[in-house]
Motif scaffolding. Structure first.
Motif, PDB file in Angstrom:
ATOM      1  N   VAL A  41       0.983  -1.272   0.122  1.00  0.00           N
ATOM      2  CA  VAL A  41      -0.025  -0.016   0.042  1.00  0.00           C
ATOM      3  C   VAL A  41       0.829   1.153   0.086  1.00  0.00           C
ATOM      4  N   THR A  42       0.688   2.109  -0.861  1.00  0.00           N
ATOM      5  CA  THR A  42       1.604   3.222  -1.293  1.00  0.00           C
ATOM      6  C   THR A  42       0.992   4.264  -0.360  1.00  0.00           C
ATOM      7  N   ALA A  43       1.848   5.542  -0.189  1.00  0.00           N
ATOM      8  CA  ALA A  43       1.129   6.460   0.496  1.00  0.00           C
ATOM      9  C   ALA A  43       0.149   7.292  -0.360  1.00  0.00           C
ATOM     10  N   ARG A  44       0.308   7.310  -1.786  1.00  0.00           N
ATOM     11  CA  ARG A  44      -0.729   8.082  -2.733  1.00  0.00           C
ATOM     12  C   ARG A  44      -1.861   7.157  -2.557  1.00  0.00           C
ATOM     13  N   GLU A  45      -1.959   5.815  -2.548  1.00  0.00           N
ATOM     14  CA  GLU A  45      -3.016   4.999  -2.533  1.00  0.00           C
ATOM     15  C   GLU A  45      -3.982   5.450  -1.387  1.00  0.00           C
ATOM     16  N   ALA A  46      -3.202   5.395  -0.309  1.00  0.00           N
ATOM     17  CA  ALA A  46      -3.901   5.692   1.182  1.00  0.00           C
ATOM     18  C   ALA A  46      -4.527   7.042   1.219  1.00  0.00           C
ATOM     19  N   ALA A  47      -3.779   8.124   0.654  1.00  0.00           N
ATOM     20  CA  ALA A  47      -4.329   9.482   0.469  1.00  0.00           C
ATOM     21  C   ALA A  47      -5.394   9.464  -0.540  1.00  0.00           C
ATOM     22  N   ALA A  48      -5.347   8.812  -1.634  1.00  0.00           N
ATOM     23  CA  ALA A  48      -6.437   8.871  -2.646  1.00  0.00           C
ATOM     24  C   ALA A  48      -7.749   8.280  -1.821  1.00  0.00           C
ATOM     25  N   THR A  49      -7.470   7.203  -1.415  1.00  0.00           N
ATOM     26  CA  THR A  49      -8.742   6.368  -0.712  1.00  0.00           C
ATOM     27  C   THR A  49      -9.541   7.302   0.218  1.00  0.00           C
ATOM     28  N   LEU A  50      -8.636   7.845   1.081  1.00  0.00           N
ATOM     29  CA  LEU A  50      -9.637   8.695   2.047  1.00  0.00           C
ATOM     30  C   LEU A  50     -10.121   9.966   1.423  1.00  0.00           C
ATOM     31  N   MET A  51      -9.200  10.578   0.532  1.00  0.00           N
ATOM     32  CA  MET A  51      -9.611  11.697  -0.053  1.00  0.00           C
ATOM     33  C   MET A  51     -11.128  11.341  -0.978  1.00  0.00           C
ATOM     34  N   ASN A  52     -11.108  10.255  -1.708  1.00  0.00           N
ATOM     35  CA  ASN A  52     -12.334   9.919  -2.378  1.00  0.00           C
ATOM     36  C   ASN A  52     -13.561   9.771  -1.619  1.00  0.00           C
ATOM     37  N   PHE A  53     -13.096   8.982  -0.118  1.00  0.00           N
ATOM     38  CA  PHE A  53     -14.328   8.853   0.670  1.00  0.00           C
ATOM     39  C   PHE A  53     -14.593   9.961   1.303  1.00  0.00           C
ATOM     40  N   ALA A  54     -13.862  10.786   1.691  1.00  0.00           N
ATOM     41  CA  ALA A  54     -14.368  12.062   2.375  1.00  0.00           C
ATOM     42  C   ALA A  54     -14.807  13.058   1.578  1.00  0.00           C
ATOM     43  N   TRP A  55     -14.136  13.597   0.420  1.00  0.00           N
ATOM     44  CA  TRP A  55     -14.603  14.869  -0.294  1.00  0.00           C
ATOM     45  C   TRP A  55     -15.646  14.543  -0.946  1.00  0.00           C
ATOM     46  N   ALA A  56     -15.969  13.309  -1.545  1.00  0.00           N
ATOM     47  CA  ALA A  56     -17.349  13.169  -2.027  1.00  0.00           C
ATOM     48  C   ALA A  56     -18.378  13.453  -1.206  1.00  0.00           C
TER      49      ALA A  56
END
Length: 212
Positions: A183-198
């Protein structure tokens, strides 16, 4: 002999940094209770009395580790975010990416901050709480900016609650990413960003979910 003399002439700040590096590694591996000052001194390449002289007791050393690592994490996030001319969603993304990148690149530091500091009472838990409050305040500012630009019906209480939820999610996700190979840092950040910002995007438009 010459090499030893040269080592002894290292500036105090450099020597303290070496001791703190060794202590963070030792505390992350063994935990606060089990970590020994003997091992910390050995890892740092100094005598145990020198550790006590420079950094005090084991409790004081652990507190110094928490403060240094917390400052480094907060500094990394602040540096990654950029100025206020950047849109709030892009600043939040940059902050999340910096947060997960730091946790991934400094796993011992993250273990000390996320697990060790919070599980051994005061004064350690208080130091970790202060770091978390700073991150929550920063995230709340970004959410508040976005809400102001969108003109949605988000109250200050909503902003605070959302910031707490987002930071809590980031902490849990960082723990999971640290323990999950690949799991990369970018993948983790993108997961949370997509979950939260939507969800935040709907709130900005005053579209709220409610139970039937």
């Amino acid at each position: 002999m010459a090499g030893g003399a040269k080592a002894r002439r290292l500036p105090r700040a450099v020597r303290e940094g070496q001791m703190l590096d060794a202590a963070v590694r030792c505390f992350a591996r063994h935990g606060y209770q089990t970590a020994s000052m003997d091992e910390i001194a050995e890892l740092a390449g100094v005598s145990k009395p020198l550790v006590y002289l420079y950094l005090g007791s084991k409790e004081e050393l652990f507190t110094a580790c928490i403060r240094r690592e917390a400052g480094a994490l907060l500094g990394a996030v602040a540096a990654g975010v950029g100025g206020s001319e950047v849109p709030p969603d892009e600043r939040l993304w940059a902050g999340l990416l910096a947060f997960f990148t730091y946790a991934a690149e400094h796993p011992d530091s993250w273990v000390v901050l996320s697990r060790q500091a919070r599980t051994h009472g005061e004064p350690f838990a208080g130091e970790a709480a202060r770091m978390r409050d700073e991150i929550v305040g920063f995230v709340a500012g970004l959410i508040g900016e976005a809400a102001g630009e969108a003109g949605g019906g988000i109250t200050p209480r909503d902003v605070d609650a959302l910031a707490q939820a987002l930071v809590g999610s980031a902490e849990s996700l960082a723990d999971w990413a640290d323990e999950t190979p690949g799991v990369t840092a970018r993948e983790a950040a993108a997961t949370l960003m997509n979950f939260a910002w939507a969800g935040l995007g709907n709130l900005m438009k005053s579209e709220r979910w409610s139970p039937r």
